[in-house]
Design an enzyme around this catalytic site. Structure first.
Site, short mmCIF file in Angstrom:
data_model
loop_
_atom_site.label_atom_id
_atom_site.label_comp_id
_atom_site.label_asym_id
_atom_site.label_seq_id
_atom_site.Cartn_x
_atom_site.Cartn_y
_atom_site.Cartn_z
N CYS A 32 0.81 -1.23 0.00
CA CYS A 32 0.00 0.00 0.00
C CYS A 32 0.84 1.27 0.00
O CYS A 32 0.32 2.35 -0.28
CB CYS A 32 -0.96 0.00 1.19
SG CYS A 32 -2.12 -1.37 1.15
N HIS B 209 -3.94 7.61 5.94
CA HIS B 209 -4.12 6.33 5.25
C HIS B 209 -5.58 5.88 5.44
O HIS B 209 -6.24 5.50 4.49
CB HIS B 209 -3.15 5.30 5.80
CG HIS B 209 -3.05 4.06 5.00
ND1 HIS B 209 -2.78 4.07 3.65
CD2 HIS B 209 -3.19 2.75 5.34
CE1 HIS B 209 -2.74 2.82 3.19
NE2 HIS B 209 -3.00 2.00 4.19
N GLU C 27 -3.04 4.25 13.52
CA GLU C 27 -2.64 5.46 12.81
C GLU C 27 -2.91 6.70 13.66
O GLU C 27 -2.11 7.64 13.67
CB GLU C 27 -3.36 5.58 11.47
CG GLU C 27 -2.82 6.73 10.62
CD GLU C 27 -3.41 6.80 9.23
OE1 GLU C 27 -2.80 7.44 8.36
OE2 GLU C 27 -4.50 6.23 9.01
N LYS D 228 -10.05 7.70 1.45
CA LYS D 228 -10.62 6.36 1.31
C LYS D 228 -12.07 6.30 1.76
O LYS D 228 -12.80 5.39 1.36
CB LYS D 228 -9.78 5.34 2.08
CG LYS D 228 -8.42 5.08 1.48
CD LYS D 228 -7.69 3.97 2.23
CE LYS D 228 -6.29 3.77 1.68
NZ LYS D 228 -5.40 4.90 1.96
N HIS E 29 -10.27 1.63 -0.94
CA HIS E 29 -8.83 1.40 -0.79
C HIS E 29 -8.21 0.92 -2.10
O HIS E 29 -8.35 -0.25 -2.46
CB HIS E 29 -8.63 0.35 0.30
CG HIS E 29 -7.23 0.23 0.81
ND1 HIS E 29 -6.12 0.57 0.05
CD2 HIS E 29 -6.73 -0.21 2.00
CE1 HIS E 29 -5.02 0.35 0.75
NE2 HIS E 29 -5.37 -0.12 1.93
N PHE F 287 0.92 -3.58 4.23
CA PHE F 287 1.22 -4.94 4.67
C PHE F 287 2.74 -5.11 4.77
O PHE F 287 3.50 -4.42 4.09
CB PHE F 287 0.71 -5.96 3.66
CG PHE F 287 -0.78 -6.16 3.65
CD1 PHE F 287 -1.58 -5.73 4.70
CD2 PHE F 287 -1.40 -6.81 2.59
CE1 PHE F 287 -2.95 -5.94 4.69
CE2 PHE F 287 -2.77 -7.03 2.56
CZ PHE F 287 -3.55 -6.59 3.61
#
Length: 416
Positions: free
Chosen positions: A166, A307, A318, A339, A344, A403
């Protein structure tokens, strides 16, 4: 001496708008681009919604014969790249050989051509191997995706693909920043693309139980970052591309400057292939590194593009990371998650966030985080919920988490 690096062009193919103008209107108004999947029959899937780009004409960018041999990512990224070059005032068809060699491509993507490979495997395993693409191997290889851009526009500088999950397109920006800063190349076409909306990919994410299964009946409400009732992200597709160049070069040719790429930072928690550490220290350190690179302090930050995936874990951690990175000013700094509007888009997330941040800088208005209907005590920062807000954005942080324990952040600066 390090060169200053600026953005002079932007191109967008987004679930909530194709082209700069449509994307800008939607982002500032908080218009959702999440809808029921139309590209295939998703009725047997637990998740039947996605941030799908509607009414995108692939055949305007590749002909019918070519389309069989390419991922959907290719026409999308060609469209976004064309708009970015046009806005930057670069007429690719008129470039001399020496000028072609001074423009390169750095593309960020998480899944690359996974949708294309999935289709070819489907044909093969259903006894239809003769219908599979002759280019199933080269077109299914991530590294060739930037070459499609280079070949279309005749760009002979470096042609590289960054794939770090990502954070891919954020890291593509960081890579490009250093290449221009240190004089290796003066101009780069940079950004991100991902097109993961395919049956097998959807099933794989559903097995991980990280996509929301609660909003098939109301897609536009499904992506709800920082809301207490969030229960997973919405998969999305799209392409966001930008022209980056040396500031002096941009000024010399009279280009409109959208913003400066002022700082970049990246870390790895070395913790888990999917989960984040609860402490939030490494995402915070990536932000701090970007601030230090830009030579600014937390109180100089006017806006943070988050994010904000809409998973319980990511949003909570976050939030912790921003509190660590910004300290005493964290609660006073407006932040939002694109998002919430588009879902996403995986490796294109960073580029999408950069586009939303440029919209905020240019229009002095922050795009809202929509669907935050139930406050979460663990997510207590200023997420600019539901309606945009007028703010003069001078410095902005664009944050990404991936990830594999990866964290990356950029600082953008308004150039007067």
């Amino acid at each position: 001496m390090k060169r200053r690096v600026v953005i002079t062009g932007m191109g967008v193919v987004s679930p909530n708008g194709i082209g700069n103008e449509a994307f800008c209107r939607a982002a500032l108004s908080g218009v959702s681009g999440v809808r029921r999947i139309t590209r295939f029959d998703a009725s047997d899937l637990p998740v039947q919604i996605a941030g799908e780009v509607a009414n995108f004409d692939e055949l305007a960018w590749v002909d019918t014969h070519e389309r069989k041999h390419l991922s959907r990512s290719v026409p999308m990224v060609l469209a976004a790249s064309s708009e970015a070059l046009q806005q930057a005032g670069i007429e690719h068809a008129k470039l001399t050989l020496s000028q072609q060699r001074e423009i390169g491509v750095v593309l960020g993507t998480g899944g690359g051509a996974q949708d294309f490979s999935e289709e070819n495997y489907r044909l093969y395993f259903n006894g239809k191997a003769k219908q599979a693409s002759l280019f199933s191997i080269p077109s299914g290889t991530m590294g060739t995706m930037s070459s499609e851009i280079s070949m279309r526009f005749g760009l002979r500088g470096m042609s590289h693909v960054i794939t770090t999950g990502c954070t891919s397109s954020t890291d593509a920006f960081g890579y490009a920043l250093r290449e221009i800063q240190f004089g290796f190349i003066p101009t780069l076409l940079v950004g991100g693309v991902d097109t993961p909306i395919a049956p097998g990919i959807m099933k794989g994410f559903a097995l991980m139980r990280i996509m929301t299964q609660s909003w098939n009946h109301a897609p536009e409400r499904a992506s709800r970052p920082f809301s207490a009732d969030r229960d997973g992200f919405v998969l999305a597709e799209g392409a966001w591309m930008f022209v980056l160049e040396d500031l002096e070069r941009a000024r010399a040719r009279g280009a409109r400057i959208l913003a400066e790429v002022a700082g970049y930072g990246s870390t790895c928690e070395a913790f888990h292939r999917v989960r984040l550490q609860e402490c939030g220290e490494e995402p915070a350190r990536a932000i701090q590194m970007a601030l230090e690179d830009a030579e600014i302090r937390p109180h100089d930050v006017s806006y943070v593009n988050l994010h904000g995936t809409s998973t319980q874990l990511n949003d909570r951690i976050e939030t912790k990371a921003l509190k660590i990175a910004l300290g005493d000013v964290a609660h006073a700094t407006p932040m939002s998650s694109l998002k919430s509007q588009i879902g996403h888009p995986q490796g294109a997330s960073g580029a999408a966030g950069i586009a939303a941040t440029l919209v905020a800088m240019i229009h002095q208005q922050i795009p809202p985080t929509i669907n935050r209907e139930k406050p979460d005590p663990d997510c207590d920062l200023d997420y600019v919920p539901e309606e945009g807000r007028k703010v003069a954005v001078e410095h902005a942080v664009c944050n990404c988490i991936a990830f594999g324990s990866k964290n990356s952040a950029l600082v953008l600066r308004k150039v007067i």
